[in-house]
Design a protein around this motif. Structure first.
Motif, PDB file in Angstrom:
ATOM      1  N   TYR A   1       5.633 -21.835 -18.059  1.00 40.76           N
ATOM      2  CA  TYR A   1       6.817 -21.899 -18.920  1.00 40.76           C
ATOM      3  C   TYR A   1       7.981 -22.433 -18.084  1.00 40.76           C
ATOM      4  CZ  TYR A   1      10.720 -20.072 -21.768  1.00 40.76           C
ATOM      5  OH  TYR A   1      11.854 -19.931 -22.512  1.00 40.76           O
ATOM      6  N   TYR A   2       8.666 -23.465 -18.581  1.00 44.97           N
ATOM      7  CA  TYR A   2       9.751 -24.111 -17.839  1.00 44.97           C
ATOM      8  C   TYR A   2      11.029 -24.048 -18.666  1.00 44.97           C
ATOM      9  CZ  TYR A   2       5.606 -26.486 -15.856  1.00 44.97           C
ATOM     10  OH  TYR A   2       4.381 -26.780 -15.316  1.00 44.97           O
ATOM     11  N   ASP A   3      12.120 -23.621 -18.046  1.00 42.43           N
ATOM     12  CA  ASP A   3      13.437 -23.834 -18.621  1.00 42.43           C
ATOM     13  C   ASP A   3      14.398 -24.087 -17.477  1.00 42.43           C
ATOM     14  OD1 ASP A   3      14.224 -21.344 -17.585  1.00 42.43           O
ATOM     15  OD2 ASP A   3      14.033 -20.306 -19.495  1.00 42.43           O
ATOM     16  N   ARG A   4      15.677 -24.247 -17.789  1.00 45.51           N
ATOM     17  CA  ARG A   4      16.636 -24.663 -16.761  1.00 45.51           C
ATOM     18  C   ARG A   4      17.018 -23.535 -15.805  1.00 45.51           C
ATOM     19  NH1 ARG A   4      15.577 -29.890 -16.554  1.00 45.51           N
ATOM     20  NH2 ARG A   4      16.141 -31.013 -18.444  1.00 45.51           N
TER      21      ARG A   4
ATOM     22  N   HIS B   1      18.931 -36.802 -16.741  1.00 45.48           N
ATOM     23  CA  HIS B   1      18.522 -35.911 -15.658  1.00 45.48           C
ATOM     24  C   HIS B   1      17.007 -35.983 -15.517  1.00 45.48           C
ATOM     25  CE1 HIS B   1      16.977 -31.999 -14.198  1.00 45.48           C
ATOM     26  NE2 HIS B   1      17.999 -32.044 -13.385  1.00 45.48           N
ATOM     27  N   TYR B   2      16.528 -35.957 -14.267  1.00 45.60           N
ATOM     28  CA  TYR B   2      15.087 -35.939 -14.044  1.00 45.60           C
ATOM     29  C   TYR B   2      14.772 -34.785 -13.102  1.00 45.60           C
ATOM     30  CZ  TYR B   2      10.334 -37.500 -13.212  1.00 45.60           C
ATOM     31  OH  TYR B   2       8.966 -37.570 -13.160  1.00 45.60           O
ATOM     32  N   GLY B   3      14.309 -33.691 -13.659  1.00 50.71           N
ATOM     33  CA  GLY B   3      14.009 -32.526 -12.837  1.00 50.71           C
ATOM     34  C   GLY B   3      13.633 -31.360 -13.722  1.00 50.71           C
ATOM     35  N   LEU B   4      13.548 -30.173 -13.129  1.00 53.74           N
ATOM     36  CA  LEU B   4      13.126 -28.981 -13.864  1.00 53.74           C
ATOM     37  C   LEU B   4      14.285 -28.026 -14.081  1.00 53.74           C
ATOM     38  CD1 LEU B   4       9.603 -28.337 -12.273  1.00 53.74           C
ATOM     39  CD2 LEU B   4      10.179 -29.512 -14.406  1.00 53.74           C
ATOM     40  N   GLN B   5      14.761 -27.380 -13.035  1.00 55.72           N
ATOM     41  CA  GLN B   5      15.799 -26.388 -13.222  1.00 55.72           C
ATOM     42  C   GLN B   5      17.136 -26.912 -12.746  1.00 55.72           C
ATOM     43  OE1 GLN B   5      13.453 -23.699 -10.693  1.00 55.72           O
ATOM     44  NE2 GLN B   5      15.326 -23.226  -9.606  1.00 55.72           N
ATOM     45  N   GLY B   6      18.197 -26.227 -13.133  1.00 64.79           N
ATOM     46  CA  GLY B   6      19.536 -26.654 -12.744  1.00 64.79           C
ATOM     47  C   GLY B   6      20.359 -27.066 -13.950  1.00 64.79           C
TER      48      GLY B   6
END
Length: 816
Positions: free
Chosen positions: A408-411, A487-492
């Protein structure tokens, strides 16, 4: 860099807290979010997409863990008829309800669930990794067709507008991120049915011609036409299952992907298969897999993953050792006894993960060679985040032999669920499908507030909301525009800047010469919000001319009420609110980046930003993220006016102590004191001189990498590596540059600008040396000598050390 001349000294005393030389690996630190170093500044930094991989890996290293049952309960709750009402019994009710599907006792007019067992029996046979895809896809899609008929009290019906289906991919998928292009190759994807069918349709049905009028409220290819009744939809689905679900589609768009499923397997050619399905299934307590979670600790040290422990007697004995081997987490050699269409026998599992064909003429293409499966799947998530706007969260699945892990991925970060042996514990897998089948697009994480629309053949997003001041605000986000910053990434923060038009705002403010932009980002809930800080900045501007006209004009803003901590609280993840984020949208008049300023005017625009920053600092507004991307300008009365932009990482003097969980600053431009291990742990107080030092690094970056507003070719510009290193390693590179200043080979820089740079860095070096020797001569019993910046110096006095230098005075003279 080869020297074309040398200025300054080549031997310097060590700076305070200077790290030891040697190989530096990216380490996880509690107060740092490194992805923003490149991912939010691909255009500014000129970095290739593939250079973001180390930061994706670092986000993976910080993964949290939770048990699978709480995740299934949370997903079922989300798919229930009353998502806001807690129904703790849903999981047990659904486990019982799906047993007929698991035991071959359910059927429809078109499919029968006994074929699920047939597919799983084929799945367990030995063979290459790509032999997994077909049986898994068949079992999944047959189960979904049967689950559509299963009714559970408290659960909503399946969502025909989405009608999820499992689709083989194993083909390159491309996406452009500002100036760079990425190539990914997920094995299997979850798609809406119409999106899965589209690549296989005849040309006359699959292509749309001419200009399109603005279409509101429905997503292209994702919503069934009104005249299609339920039976036609089911027949269409069955036809796709039989003909194309296991075929390879061409050019699937990332924006349609709901989830990716990545497979890994034991050495191809093995003789031992996976344990077959049991004779029947009942509802049982969860039995932990071995390993229960995919390991990530080895990523930090760059060493192979530890092997799994022995499988307990209560767990059906699958080949767990090979499962971990086949995950790509350790570099086991492949067997010489078999072959695979995806591998050579001598490749490691890691190097064989994904080898897409590259266009040798396209240096920006990015592929997934030699990646750990967790990082590989994380890159898929980054593509999914980037392809849609304001995405709340994502799900992906990693499958190793007969065990699957939900990610599970979120910022706020990443959560990994404990594994499911989906052959032996089929009911839990089927419950997962049951929940997902009842997901609306927003349940998949898509932001329902941004409605996809077509305007003159271009993809846009529309956002409307009631507003106390304007009555209603209408935003049309031009998300296909070339000037969109993604934006290119997962968190932040995941900042996106999108050109926007609005009838309501145009009526209130009039037309702006360069138009307007919307800034969409995930700010930390514990930080003072950017709108609050800008309110204070505007008050300061009323009484200080150095600030007036040099700050962004906030036209309108909105804060969404969807904190990322909510899911963590539901899952029982420790410290669920630490680093929690909420989504903001802010609208400003469009500004131009300082990198587009001609060389002769660069100093003037840059210095205007410094004076604005100085006044704000003295008035209690601390910017703390000075970078080229935050230095802007606009025209006024025939003159370029510098603007200090972006206050989402700023703080106010009234804030009590550090706020938020995010280490402020963009690494290539941060002060050297902050690029130490102590600085990255938050042990170094952020002072005015650190921000002023950042201004110096910005000037060096722009003047040496740009010529009259144009980014130089890679061979003609220095510092590329700075954008790809972790904080400490970047600090070492910058420290060496400061002590060994040489004009870069093939440099275009004007001698007066180079003399100015040398003078500025000599001031920085002398100041650092003085503080270093002072601490040696006057150590403190309290330990203050261990901190290189315990006292704040007078900001005006520190700036005057630079403004009095010969180079500065020369550039300050009015041009004739």
């Amino acid at each position: 860099m080869s020297p074309a001349g040398e200025t300054g000294t080549s031997s310097t005393p060590p700076r305070a807290n200077a790290p030891a030389h040697g190989a530096i690996t990216i380490e996880s630190t509690p107060n740092s979010r490194g992805a923003s170093v490149i991912s939010e500044n691909i255009g500014v930094l000129g970095a290739r997409v593939k250079k973001v991989r180390p930061w994706i890996q670092r986000d993976i290293e910080q993964v949290k863990e939770c048990k699978i049952d709480p995740m299934l309960q949370a997903l079922l709750q989300r798919a229930s008829s009353a998502p806001e009402t807690k129904q703790p019994e849903l999981l047990q009710k659904c486990l019982k309800a799906v047993l007929p599907v698991c035991n071959g006792q359910a059927s429809t007019v078109l499919v029968k669930s006994s074929d699920v067992e047939t597919a799983l029996n084929e799945y367990v046979h030995p063979g290459a990794e790509n032999k997994f895809y077909g049986p898994f896809i068949r079992a999944t899609n047959i189960a979904l067709a049967c689950l559509e008929e299963i009714k559970v009290d408290g659960m909503r019906a399946a969502v025909p507008a989405v009608d999820m289906i499992c689709q083989q991919n194993d083909m390159p998928m491309y996406q452009t991120h500002q100036t760079a292009k990425s190539t990914r190759k997920p094995d299997v994807v979850i798609l809406p049915l119409n999106s899965a069918c589209a690549p296989f349709q005849d040309e006359k049905y699959g292509k749309k011609g001419g200009k399109k009028d603005k279409q509101k409220g429905k997503q292209k290819d994702n919503v069934m036409d009104d005249e299609n009744d339920n039976e036609k939809r089911k027949k269409k689905r069955k036809a796709h299952m039989d003909a194309n679900a296991m075929a390879k589609p061409q050019n699937l768009p990332w924006k349609d992907v709901l989830a990716c499923i990545e497979f890994k397997r034991k050495t191809p050619g093995r003789t031992k298969g996976i344990n077959p399905p049991p004779p029947s299934y009942t509802v049982t307590d969860y039995i932990p897999t071995k390993p229960e979670y995919l390991p990530v600790d080895h990523l930090k040290a760059g060493v192979p993953a530890p092997g799994p422990t022995q499988t307990p007697a209560t767990q059906p004995a699958s080949d767990t050792t090979s499962a971990v081997l086949s995950s790509g987490l350790i570099a086991a050699k492949l067997s010489q006894g078999g072959s695979s269409s995806k591998r050579k026998a001598t490749d490691t599992l890691e190097s064989a993960a994904k080898k897409s064909k590259m266009n040798p003429d396209d240096t920006e293409d990015d592929t997934d060679d030699d990646l750990d499966v967790t990082v590989q799947t994380g890159l898929y998530a980054a593509e999914m985040f980037a392809s849609n706007i304001g995405v709340n969260y994502l799900l992906n699945i990693i499958v190793i032999d007969d065990v699957m892990w939900i990610w599970y991925y979120d910022r706020q970060g990443i959560i990994q669920c404990s594994g499911i042996n989906f052959i032996q514990d089929l009911p839990r897998f089927i419950v997962l499908l049951y929940a997902l089948q009842r997901f609306k697009l927003e349940d998949w994480g898509r932001n329902k507030d941004f409605l996809p629309v077509q305007v003159e053949g271009k993809q846009c997003h529309e956002f409307k909301i009631k507003d106390e001041k304007f009555g209603e605000v209408d935003l049309l986000l031009h998300t296909s525009h070339d000037e969109r910053v993604t934006h290119y990434g997962l968190q932040g923060r995941a900042t996106n800047v999108v050109p926007v038009t609005s009838e309501a705002l145009a009526k209130a403010y009039g037309d702006f010469q360069d138009g307007m932009v919307a800034k969409i980002f995930w700010g930390e809930a514990d930080r003072t919000s950017e709108p609050e800080i800008l309110k204070r900045v505007e008050e300061i501007a009323k009484v200080h001319n150095t600030v007036k006209d040099h700050i962004p004009e906030l036209l309108w803003h909105h804060t969404f009420t969807n904190p990322t901590s909510a899911m963590r609280e539901a899952l029982g993840v420790p410290e669920p609110t630490k680093g929690s984020r909420v989504l903001y949208i802010l609208v400003f008049p469009k500004l131009q980046p300082i990198t587009k300023v001609p060389d002769k005017e660069l100093f003037d625009v840059w210095y205007q930003c410094i004076l604005c920053h100085l006044t704000l600092w003295k008035e209690g507004v601390y910017h703390r993220d000075v970078s080229p991307g935050n230095l802007m300008w606009y025209w006024k009365d025939g003159k370029r006016i510098g603007v200090l932009n972006d206050y989402d990482l700023s703080s106010l003097a009234g804030d009590s102590g550090p706020r938020g969980n995010e280490r402020t600053g963009t690494v290539p431009f941060m002060a050297l004191d902050l690029l130490t291990e102590e600085g990255q742990r938050g042990e170094v107080k952020h002072l005015y001189r650190h921000d002023l030092e950042s201004f110096m690094w910005c000037f060096a970056w722009i003047s040496l990498r740009y010529e009259n507003g144009v980014l130089l070719p890679r061979r003609s510009r220095p510092f590329d590596k700075w954008a790809t290193l972790d904080a400490v390693a970047c600090g070492e590179k910058k420290y060496f540059f400061q002590g060994h200043m040489k004009v870069p080979v093939r440099s275009h820089i004007d001698p007066s600008l180079w003399a100015f740079l040398v003078g500025c860095f000599l001031v920085l070096k002398k100041d650092a040396d003085n503080r270093y020797y002072l601490r040696l001569e006057e150590p403190s019993d309290s330990g203050a000598d261990q901190q290189p910046n315990a006292e704040e110096s007078d900001p005006d006095a520190f700036l005057s050390k630079f403004t009095c230098s010969k180079g500065w005075l020369a550039l300050s003279k009015p041009s004739k």
